[in-house]
Design a protein around this motif. Sequence first.
Motif, PDB file in Angstrom:
ATOM      1  N   ILE A 131       0.746  -1.177  -0.054  1.00 23.69           N
ATOM      2  CA  ILE A 131      -0.039   0.173   0.142  1.00 23.69           C
ATOM      3  C   ILE A 131       0.899   1.297   0.010  1.00 23.69           C
ATOM      4  O   ILE A 131       0.637   2.270  -0.898  1.00 23.69           O
ATOM      5  N   TYR A 132       1.915   1.272   0.835  1.00 18.63           N
ATOM      6  CA  TYR A 132       2.793   2.442   1.054  1.00 18.63           C
ATOM      7  C   TYR A 132       3.583   2.528  -0.205  1.00 18.63           C
ATOM      8  O   TYR A 132       3.835   3.739  -0.880  1.00 18.63           O
ATOM      9  N   GLN A 133       3.976   1.700  -1.087  1.00 19.92           N
ATOM     10  CA  GLN A 133       4.966   1.701  -2.056  1.00 19.92           C
ATOM     11  C   GLN A 133       4.126   2.163  -3.283  1.00 19.92           C
ATOM     12  O   GLN A 133       4.677   2.724  -4.194  1.00 19.92           O
ATOM     13  N   HIS A 134       2.979   1.793  -3.275  1.00 19.54           N
ATOM     14  CA  HIS A 134       2.116   2.219  -4.579  1.00 19.54           C
ATOM     15  C   HIS A 134       1.197   3.251  -4.337  1.00 19.54           C
ATOM     16  O   HIS A 134       0.383   3.693  -5.311  1.00 19.54           O
ATOM     17  N   ASN A 135       1.313   3.949  -3.089  1.00 25.52           N
ATOM     18  CA  ASN A 135       0.575   5.094  -2.934  1.00 25.52           C
ATOM     19  C   ASN A 135       1.275   6.277  -2.380  1.00 25.52           C
ATOM     20  O   ASN A 135       1.276   6.547  -1.136  1.00 25.52           O
ATOM     21  N   PRO A 136       2.093   6.905  -3.226  1.00 30.57           N
ATOM     22  CA  PRO A 136       3.017   8.121  -2.412  1.00 30.57           C
ATOM     23  C   PRO A 136       2.485   9.207  -1.867  1.00 30.57           C
ATOM     24  O   PRO A 136       2.889   9.722  -0.961  1.00 30.57           O
ATOM     25  N   ILE A 137       1.018   9.264  -1.738  1.00 33.21           N
ATOM     26  CA  ILE A 137       0.003  10.332  -0.893  1.00 33.21           C
ATOM     27  C   ILE A 137       0.298   9.736   0.614  1.00 33.21           C
ATOM     28  O   ILE A 137       0.358  10.657   1.267  1.00 33.21           O
ATOM     29  N   LEU A 138       0.592   8.901   0.889  1.00 30.88           N
ATOM     30  CA  LEU A 138       0.956   8.501   2.092  1.00 30.88           C
ATOM     31  C   LEU A 138       2.270   8.651   2.718  1.00 30.88           C
ATOM     32  O   LEU A 138       2.886   8.406   3.867  1.00 30.88           O
ATOM     33  N   SER A 176       7.008   9.285   7.204  1.00 32.36           N
ATOM     34  CA  SER A 176       6.856   7.802   6.466  1.00 32.36           C
ATOM     35  C   SER A 176       7.942   7.867   5.372  1.00 32.36           C
ATOM     36  O   SER A 176       7.495   8.610   4.320  1.00 32.36           O
ATOM     37  N   TYR A 177       8.671   7.066   5.372  1.00 33.70           N
ATOM     38  CA  TYR A 177       9.697   6.569   4.193  1.00 33.70           C
ATOM     39  C   TYR A 177      10.518   7.854   3.611  1.00 33.70           C
ATOM     40  O   TYR A 177      10.356   8.262   2.304  1.00 33.70           O
ATOM     41  N   THR A 178      10.955   8.373   4.696  1.00 33.27           N
ATOM     42  CA  THR A 178      12.037   9.702   4.386  1.00 33.27           C
ATOM     43  C   THR A 178      13.199   9.106   3.954  1.00 33.27           C
ATOM     44  O   THR A 178      13.829   8.447   4.275  1.00 33.27           O
ATOM     45  N   PRO A 179      13.339   9.998   2.864  1.00 34.61           N
ATOM     46  CA  PRO A 179      14.870   9.766   2.116  1.00 34.61           C
ATOM     47  C   PRO A 179      15.888   9.856   2.965  1.00 34.61           C
ATOM     48  O   PRO A 179      17.002   9.112   3.025  1.00 34.61           O
ATOM     49  N   ALA A 180      15.886  10.868   3.906  1.00 31.81           N
ATOM     50  CA  ALA A 180      17.076  10.922   4.910  1.00 31.81           C
ATOM     51  C   ALA A 180      16.636  10.923   6.140  1.00 31.81           C
ATOM     52  O   ALA A 180      16.334  12.140   6.906  1.00 31.81           O
TER      53      ALA A 180
END
Length: 767
Positions: free
Chosen positions: A221-228, A310-314
């Motif tokens: 769900i997270y990988q396919h929905n960047p809105i999250l 959530s899923y922050t690059p740094a």
Amino acid sequence: MPLQGVCWFLCCRQGFSLLGRDYGEKEEEESFELRNKEDLTPNGRSPAEVTVSQPTRTANGTNGHTVSDVSEEMKSLIIEKNKMGLEEEPELLVKGWLLREVRGNWIKQRRYWFALSQDSLDYYSGPEKGARRLGTLVLTSLCSVIWPDKQTYKETGHWSITVYGRKHCYRLYTKHFNEAVHWACAIQKIIDTKAPVETPTQLLIRDIEENKFNPEVVEHIYQHNPILKYTQGPLYAPLLPFPYGSLEHTYHSGKGYGSVREEAVKLFNCLQQLESAREPVPIIQGVLQTCLDLRPLRDEVYCQLVKQTSYTPAPYTAAHLRYWQLLTCMSCTFLPGPTVLKYLRFHLKSEALEKTKCRECVPSWEEIQMLMSRQEMLCTVHYPGPLSCQLNISSHTTANEVVRMMQVKLGLQESKNTFALYEQSALWEQPVTGSALIADTLTSLSTKESESKCQWKLCFKLYCLLDADSISVDSIEYLFLFEQCHEMVVRGQLPACDEDLQSLASLRLQCLMGDFSTHAPYPPLDELFPGHMLEARVVMSLSAPHALPPCQVAAQDCPTAQRFPTGLLAGTLWSHTAIAAHKQKVEQDMRLRSRLKEEAAAVMGSILERWKGVAGYSRRDSMAAYLTIARQWSGFGCTLYEVDFYISSTGSFSQKLWLGVAATSVSVYRQGEAEALESFPYGQICSYGVSDSNTFKITAGDRDLLFETTKLTEIMQLMNAYFSAIRRQRGKGENADITRTGSTEVGFHHLDSTHKHTLLELPSHPV
């Protein structure tokens, strides 16, 4: 992988992207459809049903579809209607000519033919068949209508209604009030029939909750929905649904707020500014203040913070830490709704916010600094002496908890009396409610201090004096009793003659200073003796006839007609009279100040002489002698509240009284008099409570007593505390003496031993 998981992957939602980070689209390309609950299939919803397709892009960067003059709402929600003419429209509910406000280089009104259907409000060039549709406002549950008002009619000569949609706002005008009301009612009725709209974020949160025990599905769900997930781009619309043109912010319009939807987008921009801000505290306080003022935005900000963490690059940078720090401050200030709370706890992987209560004040600079550094705050609590101690508190510490800490620290756990915290200044004090957060109280005191330019402090004091006789003379509780008794004396709330008041003042000096000495500095008179009594005595002496100059006495006996002659020179004579009256008032004020100084010096001299007479008294002896004199008053130990007037059902009426609330009874006193006008033991009181905004009512037997006072809550709390203590002493457990009834009288309590006990919230003491 289980078969169920494979099937879920095949039909999972694809491409929720409110911000369009993967494609870089602008706001006008944000055309996802907000689905209604009625769109779901009877056997549940399929993830494929809420897929949002991103616009396809051609080689030159434009959208693959043709952009016509029809509004975006038409394209995204009712695409098929775009090809209809007026003759093909579905059943119309209301139609007619209206003026619409058009904004260009200047504001002007144009006449159009409007038609209202079950789906939208459309306007055309004319009423004839085949007329060109010029615009459409799609009606959903988020639309809102502003009804006609007199002010607009006075300014324009037309009655107006305003309809807010997702992208459009129609300001419509008509000369007829009934017609405006008819349109407003019809549009509002359509809006009310629409099913609640859900945003993609809400649907995805629900999917996460349903699959929280399946990590692979959640990850998908997270990988396919960047809105999250975290984004560096702006937010063009809120993550949660808010009414278009919401009027909930109008009560705070003085603070410059726009609509709730606009503020939600602005808040996301503020969140992103935290990453590069040199000093984050002002931004954090601003976000918290907006959430305090606009309650619906609290869940929105929580969702935005979960998104940005959530899923922050740094993830291990100072910029990313700022989001977590703001999330910490939010978690200590506001409690989100149930759905968002579950989402937040899933995100944090813990049962967070168990102690969180909604705050009344935005956390102070100091508190935010402590939260950011994960440290506890220091709270200074004063107690009679004057002494103080510092306690470690968190954002969740309540007044009751501080009271218990103070009792342990001072060894008062076994006391039969109860204690409370007070907000106190030189002129005012009020007990702190037991469930109040100390962090809020400290912030409130800091604000009051800056506004009033006087010192405010948090004090720990006796609250319910249930057993004064059992207090040991050598205990610190005896010091509490002595100090609070002296506060009553200085405020003029201990009825006593001048001799006793001077004796009390001399014993106070002996307790503080020891034996008399000409070289020892002593406190001013207003800290030893009730100043208002001194002033009243001087004013009374000056108002006596023998105190007036002969000319004033003669003027008093002279008829008004002789003192203020009429005629051509009346204005001049009146002017001279006014000047003379002003000069006379100045002389009276000077004479009053002079007499006050003389009287104060005489009283102070008498006190000093009495001080010499108690030489050799120890501090313990002085306090004991002081309280012995004070106990001569039959109302010793009660708390006095000023009452503007008092009416009894028997016909008695009085003004400017004291209502004394004690451990065993409630009494009524004339201010300054030692004997009670009436006294009502608790056993005789049938009920008590607040009968209106400023009236307190007590029913004793067949009598109803009404008191007008500004201390309604404090009186109610103290009486509740005494009744609660009586019930506890009698060992009745949960069987109550006081019960809230179904009476229409607000906060009213009836005494009945057969009902369950329900109290108003008690002040900060354990009961």
